[in-house]
Design an enzyme around this catalytic site. Structure first.
Site, PDB file in Angstrom:
ATOM      1  N   GLU A   2      74.868  31.075  17.470  1.00  0.00           N
ATOM      2  CA  GLU A   2      73.534  31.442  17.952  1.00  0.00           C
ATOM      3  C   GLU A   2      72.592  30.251  17.979  1.00  0.00           C
ATOM      4  O   GLU A   2      72.226  29.703  16.930  1.00  0.00           O
ATOM      5  CB  GLU A   2      72.937  32.558  17.085  1.00  0.00           C
ATOM      6  CG  GLU A   2      71.678  33.150  17.667  1.00  0.00           C
ATOM      7  CD  GLU A   2      71.505  34.630  17.318  1.00  0.00           C
ATOM      8  OE1 GLU A   2      70.470  35.191  17.694  1.00  0.00           O
ATOM      9  OE2 GLU A   2      72.406  35.196  16.693  1.00  0.00           O
ATOM     10  N   LYS A  23      65.039  48.800  13.266  1.00  0.00           N
ATOM     11  CA  LYS A  23      66.252  48.032  12.999  1.00  0.00           C
ATOM     12  C   LYS A  23      66.047  47.188  11.753  1.00  0.00           C
ATOM     13  O   LYS A  23      64.952  46.691  11.496  1.00  0.00           O
ATOM     14  CB  LYS A  23      66.576  47.104  14.188  1.00  0.00           C
ATOM     15  CG  LYS A  23      67.742  46.159  13.933  1.00  0.00           C
ATOM     16  CD  LYS A  23      67.926  45.146  15.053  1.00  0.00           C
ATOM     17  CE  LYS A  23      69.032  44.154  14.707  1.00  0.00           C
ATOM     18  NZ  LYS A  23      69.245  43.143  15.763  1.00  0.00           N
TER      19      LYS A  23
END
Length: 433
Positions: free
Chosen positions: A237, A192
């Site tokens: 977040e 990723k």
């Protein structure tokens, strides 16, 4: 104002500070952001969610640092500053007493330094408690006129003639970078990578950061609305919260854009929760956070499956990780151990970082780095600087948005996702009717 040499060897030159916190009526802090006075764009400080948090203004002391050891240098400076300070805290709430706000650079080789700022005035609210803290050099008088300045301040002016233009890469060129990343993932170079792009903003007049903060708080009330040393935004977040030995971290990875139709969005939330591509991306991010926190905790809770977090413009797969800290780590220590997580870098971290440096063609600066606050005991809250912009002058900003790329990612969908992530800041920079 005291500005200290950023060289770690000079951290012991910290000027002793005196901090005094006292309670104020809740009604005096009913709207924290409305209390921010007119200030330079890089002296407005905020960490607010759903009307609670801390704001600040003025600079009693500050510290800049760069390089691989930026977290350690900042930690050392803050420990020595806190140890030398005289603190009168009759409030005893998270965010009272001596506090600093911080914004750390994403990469060690960034040309943009990390910053810690100790305000002259802090106003906080949490539950049934509200307070004001004044901070000054121990041999200086505290900021004058604090009581008089705790009322609503002059309304911020709306931005005028705002223009947006591509940063280093256009949307088309960035799509090409996504394609290159997908080829490398297919070749098993990495699992990723999170690629970001930028937009430049220019105005004919100075842009008031207070306007941006208020619009973000109105439209994205489930996020933490932040401002530190010229970076301003609304992050969903929470990288790490440390409070009396309990550490928590909210991991977001896997995103889908909302349509505005409740029934359709409910169906989209279900598809996100079942998406193998998004679940894989999310698993990488959760694993990176859990592995990092395990080194500092005696026990930890990691839910087996994520939940879907609904924001105004997008939905995310989310997991809340919690643990009990069993060492002397501060919140900044824990933030350093988590940075960069797979949610903003990729997996494996080192390879993803190299791909980011090659394909993004820009310096992220403090975008995607930890941003938040910390008290004298090391407790605090650090989010990830997302959905944000950085002032490059009083009349200009640079906005950032990034997307996680894994096997199965679709380039057109990633471009659309990045556009959706620009939306909070684009809307915040628009006049209201």
């Amino acid at each position: 104002m005291t500005t200290l040499d950023p060289t770690p060897s000079h951290a012991d030159a910290a000027v002793p500070l005196h901090a005094r916190s006292r309670s104020i009526p809740l009604s005096d802090a009913s709207d924290l952001l409305a209390l921010l006075p007119v200030s330079a764009h890089d002296e407005v400080l905020s960490w607010v969610r759903k009307g609670e948090g801390v704001i600040g203004w003025g600079v009693a002391a500050s510290y800049e640092t760069s390089g691989e050891d930026r977290f350690e240098a900042a930690e050392r400076w803050w420990r020595e500053t806190a140890d030398a300070a005289e603190v009168e805290d009759a409030v005893d709430q998270p965010g009272s007493g001596l506090v600093c706000f911080g914004s750390m650079a994403f990469a060690a080789d960034s040309d943009i330094p990390s910053r810690l700022v100790v305000p002259e005035v802090v106003v906080g609210r949490r539950g049934r408690h509200a307070w004001v803290t004044t901070i000054a050099a121990a041999d200086d008088p505290p900021a004058s006129g604090t009581d008089e300045r705790l009322g609503p301040q002059p309304e911020p002016a709306a931005p005028q003639a705002v223009r947006f233009s591509d940063g280093e890469l256009s949307a088309g060129s960035w799509a090409g970078a996504v394609d290159q990343a997908l080829h490398r993932i297919a070749d098993d170079e990495l699992d990723k990578v999170v690629l970001a792009r930028s937009l430049d903003v220019d105005s004919d007049v100075d842009i008031d950061p207070r306007w941006i903060l208020r619009r973000l708080a109105e439209d994205y009330d489930t996020t933490w609305v932040f401002a530190v040393a010229g970076i301003v935004g609304a992050t969903p977040e929470m990288l790490v919260r440390l409070e009396r030995g309990l550490v928590t971290s909210r991991v977001l990875a896997g995103t889908i854009r909302r349509t505005g139709d409740d029934s359709h969005d409910l169906a989209l939330a279900g598809s996100l929760a079942r998406s193998s591509k998004d679940l894989e991306e999310h698993e990488y991010a959760v694993r990176s956070v859990a592995d990092a926190l395990a080194e500092h905790t005696s026990s930890m809770n990691v839910p087996e499956a994520p939940f879907v977090l609904h924001l105004n413009n997008v939905m995310h797969l989310a997991t809340d990780v919690a643990g009990v800290v069993d060492d002397t780590s501060t919140s900044l220590t824990l933030a350093a151990s988590l940075h960069p997580s797979a949610a903003v870098c990729g997996t494996p971290t080192a390879v993803a970082g190299e791909v980011i440096a090659e394909l993004e063609q820009m310096d992220r600066g403090r975008y995607a780095g930890p941003v938040g606050w910390m008290d004298a005991g090391g407790d605090g809250e650090w989010g990830i600087a997302l959905r944000c912009g950085v002032f490059t002058s009083p009349r200009s900003l640079r906005l950032y948005a990034g997307c996680g790329i894994v096997a199965g990612s679709d380039t057109a969908s990633e471009v659309a996702e990045s556009d959706a992530k620009f939306l909070p800041m684009r809307e915040a920079l628009s006049p209201r009717g």
